[in-house]
Motif scaffolding. Structure first.
Motif, mmCIF file in Angstrom:
data_model
loop_
_atom_site.group_PDB
_atom_site.id
_atom_site.type_symbol
_atom_site.label_atom_id
_atom_site.label_comp_id
_atom_site.label_asym_id
_atom_site.label_seq_id
_atom_site.Cartn_x
_atom_site.Cartn_y
_atom_site.Cartn_z
ATOM 1 N N ARG A 116 0.831 -1.199 0.000
ATOM 2 C CA ARG A 116 0.000 0.000 0.000
ATOM 3 C C ARG A 116 0.873 1.259 0.000
ATOM 4 O O ARG A 116 0.608 2.214 -0.740
ATOM 5 N N ALA A 117 1.905 1.262 0.819
ATOM 6 C CA ALA A 117 2.792 2.419 0.869
ATOM 7 C C ALA A 117 3.536 2.604 -0.449
ATOM 8 O O ALA A 117 3.704 3.732 -0.921
ATOM 9 N N LEU A 118 3.973 1.516 -1.036
ATOM 10 C CA LEU A 118 4.676 1.613 -2.315
ATOM 11 C C LEU A 118 3.767 2.176 -3.400
ATOM 12 O O LEU A 118 4.219 2.944 -4.264
ATOM 13 N N GLU A 169 1.259 2.469 9.935
ATOM 14 C CA GLU A 169 2.398 1.796 9.291
ATOM 15 C C GLU A 169 2.619 2.341 7.883
ATOM 16 O O GLU A 169 3.763 2.563 7.459
ATOM 17 N N THR A 170 1.536 2.582 7.157
ATOM 18 C CA THR A 170 1.660 3.169 5.822
ATOM 19 C C THR A 170 2.352 4.526 5.897
ATOM 20 O O THR A 170 3.237 4.837 5.088
ATOM 21 N N ALA A 171 1.968 5.332 6.872
ATOM 22 C CA ALA A 171 2.561 6.658 7.035
ATOM 23 C C ALA A 171 4.047 6.569 7.367
ATOM 24 O O ALA A 171 4.866 7.331 6.820
ATOM 25 N N VAL A 172 4.410 5.665 8.258
ATOM 26 C CA VAL A 172 5.817 5.502 8.626
ATOM 27 C C VAL A 172 6.635 5.092 7.405
ATOM 28 O O VAL A 172 7.745 5.582 7.183
ATOM 29 N N ASP A 173 6.086 4.188 6.595
ATOM 30 C CA ASP A 173 6.763 3.794 5.351
ATOM 31 C C ASP A 173 6.968 4.987 4.432
ATOM 32 O O ASP A 173 8.057 5.193 3.884
ATOM 33 N N LEU A 174 5.916 5.777 4.238
ATOM 34 C CA LEU A 174 5.997 6.911 3.323
ATOM 35 C C LEU A 174 7.031 7.936 3.786
ATOM 36 O O LEU A 174 7.788 8.482 2.977
ATOM 37 N N VAL A 175 7.078 8.179 5.088
ATOM 38 C CA VAL A 175 8.055 9.128 5.614
ATOM 39 C C VAL A 175 9.473 8.593 5.411
ATOM 40 O O VAL A 175 10.386 9.332 5.001
ATOM 41 N N ALA A 176 9.679 7.322 5.688
ATOM 42 C CA ALA A 176 11.015 6.745 5.542
ATOM 43 C C ALA A 176 11.494 6.797 4.096
ATOM 44 O O ALA A 176 12.674 7.061 3.827
ATOM 45 N N VAL A 215 -0.704 13.125 1.921
ATOM 46 C CA VAL A 215 -1.597 11.983 1.710
ATOM 47 C C VAL A 215 -2.550 11.930 2.892
ATOM 48 O O VAL A 215 -2.127 12.042 4.046
ATOM 49 N N ALA A 216 -3.836 11.779 2.608
ATOM 50 C CA ALA A 216 -4.836 11.650 3.673
ATOM 51 C C ALA A 216 -5.388 10.233 3.659
ATOM 52 O O ALA A 216 -6.071 9.826 2.709
ATOM 53 N N LEU A 217 -5.074 9.474 4.688
ATOM 54 C CA LEU A 217 -5.645 8.144 4.873
ATOM 55 C C LEU A 217 -6.873 8.275 5.771
ATOM 56 O O LEU A 217 -7.216 9.366 6.223
ATOM 57 N N GLU A 218 -7.534 7.196 6.050
ATOM 58 C CA GLU A 218 -8.765 7.288 6.830
ATOM 59 C C GLU A 218 -8.517 7.836 8.230
ATOM 60 O O GLU A 218 -9.286 8.673 8.726
#
Length: 428
Positions: free
Chosen positions: A142-144, A192-199, A156-159
């Motif tokens: 999802r992050a990719l 987790e998606t947000a942490v991936d995107l930031v990294a 990015v706005a997630l739920e």
């Protein structure tokens, strides 16, 4: 798979089938008499002893078969699906778990205990455990998928989580406002998606984690960091052991501390891409919210905020806080918080071990800017990596997780936990 493993796998499948047949003759768990509950307990105990022995003896062989000799990196749910197919009776099937998901926590068969035994066995085996931990540090699909959008737009706005790049910082806002940012399956997935995107983001150098403004009547208009696990969802049977209780620790929380594993091992020693993180605590950080602070590099709290880890009141294990809190605050304070439920106000002298700076609400923005500027310097990431390596080597992490995987699964179905969750979660 060698001959001995094959023979024992067949024996386990037969024993598990007999146990399932015995359970099928009983009413569903919520309607069983005391005598019927005892029959079910004995059936589960016999099957679980066999599962525990099998995975203890054959974890490396099982894991190698499920991962094609460690050439693939499946996540927890994928491993369970493959194990159910290749080793019948070792873990619950998808159909069995679908039935469980429709029940209240107190009315379940307790099949997540079997999942816990499986993952505990894998994590105890050095080769399998280290590979599994590393696999869970990979960015989610999802992050990719979202990474190009975030890279280009900076937001990015997630739920239940928002990410926005501001200067050299990536601001992650937890937003579950009607229940005080309580953690549930969806919030953990979004975080987790947000942490991936930031990294993965090349445009930012520091991550900032903060809670949103609440709509909950008690704190309407105020920011809250987190109130911990959603007890109502736990009571209703909606908190997943795999996706939340174990997956959270191996996924988003571990990534905050150890970084995100990138293709080819990452740009630096250690095989992960890391960024320093700042946490901002408005009002309170309770339970899982407090656990997050233990993997961040700087914590800023607003005057009047407090920290709490009510593990004794909830009855479950507070994630990896038992591993991490002592090195921040010492064993005595760790026991007071975890075993005694001690609440730490931001102005308390004990908070100095847990919070870097306490500021008035109107000074938060300036404090974040100061902290971000200090953490954005070139040497920070490598020094951070070495600190984490010294504080939490992978073997210590693996050993803790192996026990946690089993103990947490059992605590989910302990009578005291079910009673407390029914009282507190049932109030909504």
């Amino acid at each position: 798979m060698n001959r001995v493993c094959e023979i024992r796998a067949r024996a386990l499948a037969e024993l598990s089938a007999e146990g399932e047949a015995a359970l099928a003759r009983l009413p569903e768990p919520a309607r069983r008499s005391a005598a019927e509950r005892e029959v079910a307990r004995q059936s589960h105990d016999e099957s679980r002893r066999a599962r525990r022995r099998f995975i203890a003896d054959h974890a490396e062989e099982v894991y190698d078969l499920l991962t094609d000799e460690k050439t693939r990196r499946p996540r927890l749910a994928e491993l369970l699906s493959a194990a159910a197919r290749e080793f019948p009776g070792l873990v619950p099937t998808a159909e069995q778990m679908a039935v469980e998901q429709g029940r209240l926590q107190a009315g379940k068969e307790g099949r997540e205990i079997d999942q816990g035994l499986f993952f505990g066995g894998l994590l105890r085996a050095r080769g399998a455990g280290e590979h599994l931990i590393a696999s869970m540090l990979a960015p989610t699909s999802r992050a990719l998928d979202l990474a190009p959008t975030y890279e280009k737009s900076g937001s990015v706005a997630l739920e239940k989580v928002r990410i926005e790049r501001i200067g050299h910082t990536a601001r992650v806002t937890i937003s579950n406002p009607d229940c005080l940012n309580a953690e549930d399956n969806g919030l953990v997935r979004d975080l987790e998606t947000a942490v991936d995107l930031v990294a993965l983001d090349r445009g930012s150098r520091v991550g900032v984690l903060r809670g949103d403004v609440m709509s909950h009547p008690k704190y309407a208009g105020s920011r809250v960091f987190s109130s911990g696990i959603n007890l109502k969802d736990l009571h209703l049977g909606r908190i997943s052991y795999v996706d939340f209780l174990l997956g959270r620790e191996l996924g988003c929380v571990n990534k905050l501390l150890h970084g995100v594993r990138t293709e080819g091992g990452g740009p630096a020693p250690g095989g992960t891409t890391q960024k320093p993180w700042i946490g901002v605590v408005d009002t309170f950080a309770i339970g899982g919210g407090f656990q997050l602070l233990l993997v961040l590099d700087q914590v800023i709290a607003v005057e009047g905020a407090f920290l709490s880890l009510p593990a004794a009141q909830e009855g479950i294990v507070p994630g990896l806080a038992n591993l991490r809190l002592g090195r921040f605050a010492g064993g005595r304070l760790a026991r007071q918080m975890i075993l005694g439920g001690r609440r730490i106000p931001a102005g308390d002298p004990s908070a100095n071990w847990l919070i870097d700076e306490v500021v008035p609400a109107e000074d938060v923005a300036a404090a974040v800017e100061r902290a971000a500027d200090a953490l954005a310097t070139p040497a920070v990431v490598d020094n951070r990596r070495m600190l984490v390596l010294a504080e939490e080597p992978v073997d210590s992490l693996r050993s803790y997780l192996a026990e946690f995987a089993v103990v947490q699964a059992r605590r989910l179905y302990a009578e005291d936990v079910l009673a407390k969750v029914a009282r507190r979660g049932g109030r909504g």
